[in-house]
Scaffold this motif. Structure first.
Motif, mmCIF file in Angstrom:
data_model
loop_
_atom_site.group_PDB
_atom_site.id
_atom_site.type_symbol
_atom_site.label_atom_id
_atom_site.label_comp_id
_atom_site.label_asym_id
_atom_site.label_seq_id
_atom_site.Cartn_x
_atom_site.Cartn_y
_atom_site.Cartn_z
ATOM 1 N N ASN A 138 0.834 -1.202 0.000
ATOM 2 C CA ASN A 138 0.000 0.000 0.000
ATOM 3 C C ASN A 138 0.869 1.252 0.000
ATOM 4 N N TYR A 139 0.343 2.310 -0.590
ATOM 5 C CA TYR A 139 1.079 3.573 -0.640
ATOM 6 C C TYR A 139 0.064 4.705 -0.607
ATOM 7 N N THR A 140 0.219 5.607 0.343
ATOM 8 C CA THR A 140 -0.704 6.734 0.492
ATOM 9 C C THR A 140 -0.126 7.953 -0.207
ATOM 10 N N THR A 141 -0.865 8.470 -1.182
ATOM 11 C CA THR A 141 -0.375 9.605 -1.957
ATOM 12 C C THR A 141 -1.526 10.250 -2.724
ATOM 13 N N MET A 180 3.193 6.756 -6.683
ATOM 14 C CA MET A 180 3.329 5.477 -5.995
ATOM 15 C C MET A 180 3.908 4.363 -6.849
ATOM 16 N N MET A 181 3.930 4.519 -8.149
ATOM 17 C CA MET A 181 4.279 3.393 -9.014
ATOM 18 C C MET A 181 5.709 2.904 -8.812
ATOM 19 N N VAL A 182 6.668 3.817 -8.793
ATOM 20 C CA VAL A 182 8.074 3.392 -8.689
ATOM 21 C C VAL A 182 8.399 2.804 -7.317
ATOM 22 N N PRO A 183 8.108 3.504 -6.196
ATOM 23 C CA PRO A 183 8.431 2.903 -4.898
ATOM 24 C C PRO A 183 7.674 1.616 -4.626
ATOM 25 N N SER A 184 6.422 1.529 -5.060
ATOM 26 C CA SER A 184 5.640 0.309 -4.848
ATOM 27 C C SER A 184 6.190 -0.840 -5.682
ATOM 28 N N PHE A 185 6.545 -0.553 -6.929
ATOM 29 C CA PHE A 185 7.102 -1.591 -7.798
ATOM 30 C C PHE A 185 8.376 -2.176 -7.189
ATOM 31 N N ASP A 208 7.992 -5.287 6.156
ATOM 32 C CA ASP A 208 6.690 -5.125 6.808
ATOM 33 C C ASP A 208 5.679 -4.385 5.933
ATOM 34 N N ASP A 209 6.149 -3.681 4.906
ATOM 35 C CA ASP A 209 5.244 -2.953 4.011
ATOM 36 C C ASP A 209 4.718 -3.831 2.869
ATOM 37 N N VAL A 210 5.133 -5.078 2.837
ATOM 38 C CA VAL A 210 4.717 -6.018 1.790
ATOM 39 C C VAL A 210 3.946 -7.157 2.450
#
Length: 214
Positions: free
Chosen positions: A61-64, A70-75, A133-135
């Motif tokens: 998850n990414y709040t923005t 969010m695409m690059v950090p989440s990927f 922990d973010d995954v």
């Protein structure tokens, strides 16, 4: 009893593999060996209705404010998971699509976006636990979805345009669907490509409708 339990286990594996399988079964999924498979329920000139079985994904998850942030950090969070950042230290093949849960909101409001990688068939039963922990691993329930496709790169502009086209068609057909969010599904890597395949999904509520929307 042991033989029966083994047979049940084998059937479960075969059922899972039947829904995450050979990419050659889909003419628009050609960059990975395995893709998310579906049953086509019906279609018209604007959208189609598909049935997806329950499958497991690795997600973050990414709040923005928008998908571009969010695409690059989440990927990279998810990519690190499939390249060994998991408790088993296993390298897991990439699959398609990459799925993003898109909140429908004002552009000036922050909200939670979710990016997910589909787990290959051989990891559906028992995927290795993430060490970040973010995954997390999530199992998406079986569902019917309304789908519209386009050939543009996934972006806020293209996603808004296509989700609006789909929701307008569904409203015109008096189709019931879950509101407040939709999914964006991408089947291609970021590298330049003449023809891409990207989709927008809304979850069907009630009986699916495929009457003419023209």
């Amino acid at each position: 009893m042991i033989c029966l339990a083994g047979l049940v286990g084998l059937l479960l594996v075969l059922t899972t593999e039947a829904r995450v399988g050979d990419s050659s079964q889909l003419d628009f999924c050609n960059e990975t060996e395995q893709c998310l498979l579906f049953d086509l329920i019906c279609k018209n000139s604007i959208y189609e209705v598909r049935h997806y079985d329950s499958v497991k994904w690795v997600s973050t998850n990414y709040t923005t404010f928008s998908m571009e942030f969010m695409m690059v950090p989440s990927f990279w969070r998810l990519y690190k998971y499939i390249t060994g950042e998991n408790e088993a230290g296993q390298k897991i093949p990439m699959t398609a699509p990459v799925l993003m849960r898109m909140p429908e909101k004002s552009i000036f409001k922050r909200d939670v976006f979710t990016m997910s990688f589909l787990l290959p068939a051989e990891y559906q039963m028992d995927p290795p636990k993430p060490t970040n922990d973010d995954v997390y691993i999530q199992e998406m329930p079986a569902m019917n979805v309304y789908v519209i496709s386009h050939e543009d790169f996934m972006s806020t502009l293209s996603d808004n345009r296509c989700s609006k086209k789909l929701s307008t068609a569904l409203d015109s057909a008096s189709a019931q669907y879950r509101k407040g969010f939709h999914y964006a599904a991408g089947y291609d890597s970021p590298k330049p490509k003449k023809k891409r395949h990207t989709e927008v999904w809304y979850i069907v509520e009630g009986d699916p409708v495929c009457s003419s929307s023209e």
